[in-house]
Write an enzyme that holds these catalytic residues in place. Structure first.
Site, PDB file in Angstrom:
ATOM      1  CD  GLU A  13     -10.760  16.534  14.996  1.00 57.42           C
ATOM      2  OE1 GLU A  13     -11.326  17.750  15.089  1.00 57.42           O
ATOM      3  OE2 GLU A  13      -9.524  16.444  14.815  1.00 57.42           O
ATOM      4  NE  ARG A  18      -8.016  17.588  13.277  1.00 59.58           N
ATOM      5  CZ  ARG A  18      -6.902  17.803  13.531  1.00 59.58           C
ATOM      6  NH1 ARG A  18      -6.186  18.385  12.905  1.00 59.58           N
ATOM      7  NH2 ARG A  18      -6.690  17.649  14.988  1.00 59.58           N
ATOM      8  CE  LYS A  41     -10.450  30.246  24.252  1.00 55.24           C
ATOM      9  NZ  LYS A  41     -10.409  28.786  23.875  1.00 55.24           N
TER      10      LYS A  41
END
Length: 587
Positions: free
Chosen positions: A333, A361, A248
């Site tokens: 979530e 969500r 990353k």
């Protein structure tokens, strides 16, 4: 090595003519262009820099758009956009705003299959494409790309579970950069770590256990190795996972060293990483500092996040200070809200910090687990209203209708930092049921004269009484706007009554009854009108002689919008509110 002119690349066909050396040169040129744009414009830094080689290899091997490639979250799809006809938007600074930060079919690209900005959806979407292909009798490849912590989301696991049963070509590319937005959380990532450490040979292997064939690419930023892996699975006749280990932020030292900080960034100095504009104190800092203070004095106070600690002010140092009283469940979530319900039942004081767009969500957990059981968990909702995130997948102005209309949930709407802090404390300490606090949008507003009350459980308006002709009921951050509108009306000879409703769940009918003989009541909310607070007021006063004019947003998806213009169009400005009132008063 050939010199690469990125503007000569108009489609994936242009890179299919290249040898590996040219592809590597293209990757270097793309990475340099991305760093220039991201430093000047902002955006998702780490995810995109880590996926340059993998995206080039995908488009080199597969034949998009005939072959279907679906990017999860799609905040790692900048290289994909560059290779599929949108290179000028990454090379020409004057065109940086030509594209969004996510895959977007509205950009007239047949390569972008879906508008995607939420996590863990690519595998499920790809299973649908694969089923459609199979029923049509065609044979194109279907590829789902997932990573950056998305694999731990419930929907990703549901899709992965079903995808293994398709029995036909179905390719899942797992981009394992050892990170989510922050660090990874969940037992699944221990399995990925073991696979990395054993070069993909460890057992148990979750993917094989589900029924996938599997291959591992340790050097996931090596184009030649990636091409070989993708060529080996192209046109395969059964489900397969290709697990690639990437870096990353690759190519930008500050992003490699500070992966969480550079998951997404405002414009920055590429040498030092310093932001180009000073970072002001905001509501996330107020929230995090207050929660840490509460944690220090009360071991039952816990804060939960679903993979977005930075978005709620919990930097790495604050997470360390909170210790076990801070819980990151990963980008899940539903788990965060469901766990908070269990915590409340177990005697803790949970506070879930979540962006409004992501709370969607967990709608079922809000209704089924929190509201029906009437459990006293608290939620703090961030990035709400017009001044939230302006991408169509991240909009923050649908929250009032979808939260306030669930029975038993109280949705508080503070107008300033003082009221915000008071409501957060009350939400943690109350025991009557679930309470959500709407973080105001925009810059922090301080109002030491704001009336703080001891109990927010009952509807009780804060009223600044004026005359008897016009009243303005302003929700949350709209209250400061309404104060300026009141000044305009006073200059015209009118004395408006100004009201802070404090919550958007219930009406203070006693107060509304006193307004029934006014000429006009204006409600102002920086959310959609349909199902919003203004409609509740208008419905209650429907048989009263007073006119009620509701100001708010249309029910529509806006993309890359200008918040100032949207506010002007909706009359959610001091001038807009005042002119709305005057159009009635001066008839």
């Amino acid at each position: 090595m050939d010199t690469i002119n990125l503007l000569d690349i108009h489609s994936p066909q242009d890179i299919k003519k290249m040898d590996v050396a040219q592809l590597n040169a293209t990757a270097a040129a793309i990475r340099s262009a991305l760093i220039r744009k991201l430093a000047a414009h902002g955006g998702h830094v780490g995810p995109n820099l880590g996926m340059v080689e993998a995206t080039i290899a995908l488009h080199y091997v597969f034949n998009a758009p005939t072959d279907k490639i679906v990017f999860d979250v799609s905040h790692q799809a900048y290289t994909h956009k560059m290779l599929t006809g949108r290179m000028p938007a990454f090379v020409d600074a004057e065109r940086y705003d030509d594209v969004t930060g996510y895959t977007d079919p509205h950009e007239n690209s047949e390569y972008d299959l879906f508008s995607i900005g939420h996590t863990s959806t690519s595998i499920s979407l790809a299973t649908g494409l694969a089923k459609a292909r199979d029923l049509a009798g065609s044979h194109e490849n279907v590829v789902a790309v997932i990573g950056d912590g998305s694999l731990g989301g419930g929907m990703a696991l549901e899709g992965l579970d079903f995808g293994a049963t398709l029995g036909t070509n179905f390719i899942v590319v797992v981009n394992d950069n050892e990170m989510s937005i922050a660090e990874n959380h969940g037992g699944l990532y221990a399995d990925l770590r073991l696979l990395r450490h054993t070069n993909g040979t460890a057992e148990p292997n979750i993917f094989r256990a589900m029924g996938y064939s599997y291959r591992y690419v340790e050097y996931g930023n090596d184009i030649a190795r990636l091409i070989k892996a993708f060529e080996d699975v192209k046109d395969i006749n059964h489900p397969v996972v290709v697990h690639i280990h990437t870096m990353k932020g690759l190519g930008l030292p500050v992003a490699e060293a500070h992966k969480e900080r550079f998951h997404w960034s405002m414009p920055f100095d590429p040498e030092t990483g310093a932001p180009l504009t000073p970072e002001a104190d905001d509501y996330t800092d107020i929230f995090a500092r207050q929660m840490l203070t509460r944690m220090a004095s009360d071991h039952t106070v816990t804060v939960l996040t679903a993979g977005t600690p930075g978005a709620i002010g919990f930097t790495p140092s604050r997470r360390r200070a909170a210790r076990k009283q801070f819980v990151d469940v990963g980008i899940c979530e539903q788990q965060a809200v469901g766990m908070a319900a269990g915590m409340a039942k177990g005697g803790l004081k949970p506070m879930v910090g979540v962006a409004g767009t992501f709370l969607q969500r967990a709608y079922d957990q809000l209704s089924h687990d929190l509201a029906i059981n009437n459990l006293p968990a608290a939620l703090c909702i961030f990035h709400t209203g017009i001044y939230g995130i302006p991408d169509e997948t991240h909009l923050g102005f649908f929250d009032i209708p979808f939260i306030s209309n669930i029975p038993n949930i109280l949705y508080l709407t503070p107008t300033c930092s003082e009221e915000y802090s008071a409501m957060l404390d009350w939400a943690l300490d109350q025991t009557t049921g679930p309470v959500a606090v709407r973080t105001p949008g925009g810059a922090v507003i301080s109002n030491p004269d704001c009336e703080i009350i001891a109990d927010y459980s009952q509807p009780r308006y804060m009223i600044r009484r004026g005359g008897d002709q016009v009243a303005i009921i302003a929700v949350g951050s709209m209250y400061a706007v309404a104060e300026k509108a009141a000044d305009i009306l006073r200059a015209k000879g009118y004395e408006p009554t100004l009201i802070n409703p404090r919550n958007v769940t219930a009406l203070d009918t006693t107060a509304l009854d006193t307004l029934a003989e006014y000429r006009i009541i204006i409600t102002a909310e920086d959310g959609i009108l349909d199902g919003g607070y203004g409609q509740k007021v208008a419905a209650y006063l429907g048989e009263a002689p007073v006119a009620v004019r509701c100001l708010g947003l249309k029910k529509e998806f806006l993309n890359e919008y200008n918040a100032t213009k949207v506010a002007e169009q909706a009359c959610l400005t001091p001038e807009g509110i005042a002119s709305t009132a005057l159009s009635y008063l001066e008839r």
